[in-house]
Design an enzyme around this catalytic site. Structure first.
Site, short mmCIF file in Angstrom:
data_model
loop_
_atom_site.label_atom_id
_atom_site.label_comp_id
_atom_site.label_asym_id
_atom_site.label_seq_id
_atom_site.Cartn_x
_atom_site.Cartn_y
_atom_site.Cartn_z
N ARG A 170 0.94 -1.22 0.04
CA ARG A 170 -0.03 0.05 -0.21
C ARG A 170 0.93 1.33 0.00
NH1 ARG A 170 -5.36 0.16 1.93
NH2 ARG A 170 -4.92 1.87 3.26
N ARG A 174 9.55 5.70 -3.22
CA ARG A 174 10.19 6.60 -4.32
C ARG A 174 11.45 7.04 -4.06
NH1 ARG A 174 5.66 9.91 -2.51
NH2 ARG A 174 3.60 9.19 -3.53
N ARG A 247 -8.84 -6.43 13.57
CA ARG A 247 -8.27 -5.76 14.61
C ARG A 247 -9.02 -4.82 14.69
NH1 ARG A 247 -4.32 -7.85 17.15
NH2 ARG A 247 -3.14 -5.63 17.23
N ARG A 278 0.04 5.31 16.59
CA ARG A 278 0.54 6.83 15.94
C ARG A 278 -0.20 7.97 16.96
NH1 ARG A 278 -2.89 5.90 10.16
NH2 ARG A 278 -4.71 5.20 11.10
N GLU A 298 -3.37 6.29 19.23
CA GLU A 298 -4.26 5.27 18.64
C GLU A 298 -3.26 4.10 18.98
OE1 GLU A 298 -5.31 5.89 14.48
OE2 GLU A 298 -5.06 3.93 14.11
N TYR A 346 -10.75 -4.44 3.23
CA TYR A 346 -10.24 -3.11 3.67
C TYR A 346 -10.13 -2.04 2.58
CZ TYR A 346 -7.72 0.62 6.02
OH TYR A 346 -7.69 1.76 6.40
N ASP A 348 -10.82 1.64 0.97
CA ASP A 348 -10.69 3.02 1.25
C ASP A 348 -11.97 3.61 1.17
OD1 ASP A 348 -8.11 3.15 2.38
OD2 ASP A 348 -7.13 3.37 0.31
P1 FAD Z 1 -19.05 2.06 8.14
O1 FAD Z 1 -18.43 3.47 8.22
O2 FAD Z 1 -18.37 0.87 9.11
O3 FAD Z 1 -20.51 2.18 8.36
C1 FAD Z 1 -21.16 1.05 8.72
C2 FAD Z 1 -22.34 1.51 9.64
O4 FAD Z 1 -23.37 0.42 9.67
C3 FAD Z 1 -21.92 2.04 10.81
O5 FAD Z 1 -22.19 3.22 11.29
C4 FAD Z 1 -22.43 0.91 11.62
O6 FAD Z 1 -22.67 1.61 13.08
C5 FAD Z 1 -23.47 0.47 11.22
N1 FAD Z 1 -24.28 -0.98 11.61
C6 FAD Z 1 -23.65 -1.96 11.55
N2 FAD Z 1 -24.39 -2.89 11.98
C7 FAD Z 1 -25.40 -2.56 12.28
C8 FAD Z 1 -26.69 -2.97 12.95
N3 FAD Z 1 -26.87 -4.34 13.06
N4 FAD Z 1 -27.69 -2.09 12.92
C9 FAD Z 1 -27.81 -0.93 12.49
N5 FAD Z 1 -26.68 -0.29 12.12
C10 FAD Z 1 -25.51 -1.03 12.10
N6 FAD Z 1 -10.09 5.45 4.00
C11 FAD Z 1 -9.64 6.41 3.30
O7 FAD Z 1 -10.02 6.33 2.38
N7 FAD Z 1 -8.58 7.31 3.60
C12 FAD Z 1 -8.28 7.18 4.93
O8 FAD Z 1 -7.31 7.78 5.45
C13 FAD Z 1 -8.68 5.84 5.99
N8 FAD Z 1 -8.39 5.79 7.00
C14 FAD Z 1 -8.83 4.80 7.81
C15 FAD Z 1 -8.50 4.96 9.26
C16 FAD Z 1 -9.09 3.85 9.92
C17 FAD Z 1 -8.47 3.78 11.74
C18 FAD Z 1 -10.22 3.29 9.60
C19 FAD Z 1 -10.45 2.00 10.51
C20 FAD Z 1 -10.37 3.30 8.23
C21 FAD Z 1 -9.86 4.13 7.45
N9 FAD Z 1 -10.41 4.32 6.06
C22 FAD Z 1 -9.74 5.04 5.27
C23 FAD Z 1 -11.27 3.52 5.56
C24 FAD Z 1 -12.81 4.08 5.64
O9 FAD Z 1 -13.21 4.50 7.05
C25 FAD Z 1 -13.92 3.22 4.98
O10 FAD Z 1 -13.68 2.96 3.84
C26 FAD Z 1 -15.44 3.80 5.06
O11 FAD Z 1 -15.79 4.37 6.23
C27 FAD Z 1 -16.34 2.35 5.12
O12 FAD Z 1 -17.73 2.92 5.10
P2 FAD Z 1 -18.82 1.74 5.11
O13 FAD Z 1 -19.97 2.62 4.98
O14 FAD Z 1 -18.77 0.53 4.35
O15 FAD Z 1 -18.63 1.35 6.59
N1 UDP Z 2 3.44 0.53 7.78
C1 UDP Z 2 4.54 0.45 8.42
N2 UDP Z 2 4.98 1.60 9.21
C2 UDP Z 2 4.61 2.87 8.93
C3 UDP Z 2 3.31 2.97 8.22
C4 UDP Z 2 2.77 1.76 7.81
O1 UDP Z 2 5.21 -0.55 8.61
O2 UDP Z 2 4.93 4.05 9.70
C5 UDP Z 2 2.93 -0.53 7.28
C6 UDP Z 2 1.92 -1.22 8.14
O3 UDP Z 2 1.83 -2.72 8.12
C7 UDP Z 2 0.63 -0.82 7.59
C8 UDP Z 2 0.70 -0.74 6.12
O4 UDP Z 2 1.98 -0.34 5.98
O5 UDP Z 2 -0.49 -1.72 8.10
C9 UDP Z 2 -0.19 0.21 5.33
O6 UDP Z 2 0.08 1.34 5.84
P1 UDP Z 2 -1.37 2.27 5.84
O7 UDP Z 2 -0.87 3.57 6.16
O8 UDP Z 2 -1.86 2.27 4.25
O9 UDP Z 2 -2.16 1.65 6.85
P2 UDP Z 2 -3.66 2.05 7.26
O10 UDP Z 2 -4.27 3.22 6.54
O11 UDP Z 2 -4.62 0.78 6.56
O12 UDP Z 2 -3.81 2.09 8.52
#
Ligand code: FAD
Ligand code: UDP
Length: 367
Positions: A170, A174, A247, A278, A298, A346, A348
């Site tokens: 991911r 560069r 996780r 982080r 986090e 997973y 985005d």
């Molecule tokens: P969700 O946002 O999880 O929505 C699902 C909803 O369903 C939730 O609100 C939940 O409460 C509801 N639900 C579940 N079960 C039930 C039930 N039984 N009854 C009623 N409601 C229910 N993506 C990026 O593009 N850039 C980023 O920088 C990025 N950073 C991230 C960082 C973290 C820590 C994480 C965990 C994810 C990150 N993502 C990022 C991914 C992004 O969060 C997801 O792609 C996106 O939010 C998914 O949307 P969704 O609608 O599929 O799921």
């Molecule tokens: N990663 C790492 N060091 C860093 C940042 C990321 O080793 O400082 C690795 C780690 O395994 C992570 C993966 O690269 O799960 C993908 O990183 P990304 O930032 O895309 O993770 P996410 O946004 O899914 O948390």
């Protein structure tokens, strides 16, 4: 029936689908078990700063149609994600680029950096079988030890030799002085926060919060002939084939009486000893100038029932189990399963929006 669609989940998949369905003249009800809309992209104001409650979210995409779609609901700033790595207090540039190689080895040309990596890569296998082999093959042993191993093992709770290689791919590598974390042509943060963007998607649509679909499925199903489900797929089927692994995360947020804490939106702690993965300083996503600052540490942990599932664990066992649940899902004619939890991928944000737009197009253009 009262509605044409019941949409379970007010996250991005649910909100985009609901918006498209309403535009197609359908009657829609959205429910979510949380007390707020926007799912994991939820932001809330604290000390005048939009806090990313479920982890830092940076919008980036290569899909023009997704970029155009989100602009109907928000203006985006020109934020570019440039996190730093802290390894026992030494600071390094991320992703792996000429700044990192210069800080690590004192080299200043692409040629020297490539030679260092080649020397450290040694006799790494041509086809890496796991994350450790893949990482060493990409950046050599020293960067692997300092910037990858500790972070990855904290993040995933598993040794790098037992994780799939795609996870580390991911990140860009560069041989240029370019520390943009993403390669996509479009990137930014919605001004005013993600919640406001999702609120606009859901404008005029009935939303009921604090409602768990699975707690009273028959009653909810009686409201609409078609149900869009965006929750965990194994929970939908009562975990009857077993539990998919995730996780989970724990966040510790504090307001500090100072204008700045770390001068960056994100610093990754890549050594094994620091317990958090982080620290996020939220104001930097929107170039805030408030007198205070809000930071979130986090921590990653293994998911147990009752925790929020954040990251699917994409290993062979879970992939096989998901495939079995998928077969059950395909046999449910009334239900459409979409999003990160229902598809156990997973994704985005842009992937989820793209998939919701496609699902809606299939649904409303048919027959
Ligand atoms: P969700 O946002 O999880 O929505 C699902 C909803 O369903 C939730 O609100 C939940 O409460 C509801 N639900 C579940 N079960 C039930 C039930 N039984 N009854 C009623 N409601 C229910 N993506 C990026 O593009 N850039 C980023 O920088 C990025 N950073 C991230 C960082 C973290 C820590 C994480 C965990 C994810 C990150 N993502 C990022 C991914 C992004 O969060 C997801 O792609 C996106 O939010 C998914 O949307 P969704 O609608 O599929 O799921
Ligand atoms: N990663 C790492 N060091 C860093 C940042 C990321 O080793 O400082 C690795 C780690 O395994 C992570 C993966 O690269 O799960 C993908 O990183 P990304 O930032 O895309 O993770 P996410 O946004 O899914 O948390």
């Amino acid at each position: 029936m009262e509605y044409d669609f019941l949409i379970v989940g007010a996250g991005l998949f649910g909100a985009v689908f609901a918006e498209r369905a309403t535009a197609a003249g359908k009657r829609v009800l959205v429910i979510d078990k949380r007390s707020h809309i926007a799912g994991n992209v939820y932001t809330e104001p604290v000390a005048g700063i939009n806090v990313h409650r479920y982890g830092p979210h940076i919008f980036h995409t290569h899909m023009d149609e997704v970029w155009e779609y989100v602009h109907r609901f928000a203006r985006f700033n020109d934020f570019v994600y440039r996190p730093l790595a802290s390894y026992h207090g030494e600071m390094y540039s991320l992703p792996f680029n000429m700044h990192t190689f210069e800080q690590m080895w004192g080299v200043t040309t692409a040629e020297e950096a490539a030679a260092r990596i080649a020397q450290q890569r040694g006799a790494a296998p041509a086809e890496p079988q796991n994350l450790e082999e893949q990482a060493i093959s990409l950046v050599g042993t020293e960067i692997y030890e300092k910037l990858i191993k500790g972070y990855t093992e904290k993040q995933w709770g598993r040794p790098c030799t037992e994780l799939p290689s795609f996870i580390i791919k991911r990140l860009p590598v560069r041989l240029e002085y370019n520390d943009n974390y993403f390669n996509d042509p479009h990137q930014g943060i919605p001004m005013g926060g993600y919640t406001a963007m999702v609120q606009r998607m859901l404008e005029g649509i009935e939303v009921r919060l604090g409602q768990d679909y699975l707690a009273d499925r028959a009653a909810w199903d009686a409201l609409a002939p078609r149900v869009v489900y965006t929750g965990p797929i194994d929970a939908f089927f009562g975990y009857r084939l077993g539990t998919l692994e995730y996780r989970s995360l724990r966040f510790e947020t504090e307001v500090l009486e100072q204008p700045d804490f770390q001068g960056r939106a994100a610093v990754n702690y890549t050594d094994r000893e620091t317990p958090w993965t982080r620290i996020i300083e939220h104001k930097h996503f929107e170039f805030g100038t408030q007198p205070k600052t809000v930071v979130t540490r986090e921590f990653s942990k293994e998911w147990q029932r009752g925790d929020e599932p954040y990251y699917p664990v994409n290993d062979a066992r879970n992939a096989a189990l998901y495939a079995q649940y998928r077969e059950l899902a395909d046999a449910e004619p009334r239900h459409l399963f979409g999003g990160r939890l229902a598809e156990y991928r997973y994704y985005d944000m842009d992937d989820v929006i793209h998939l919701a737009l496609e699902a809606a197009a299939r649904e409303f253009n048919r027959g």
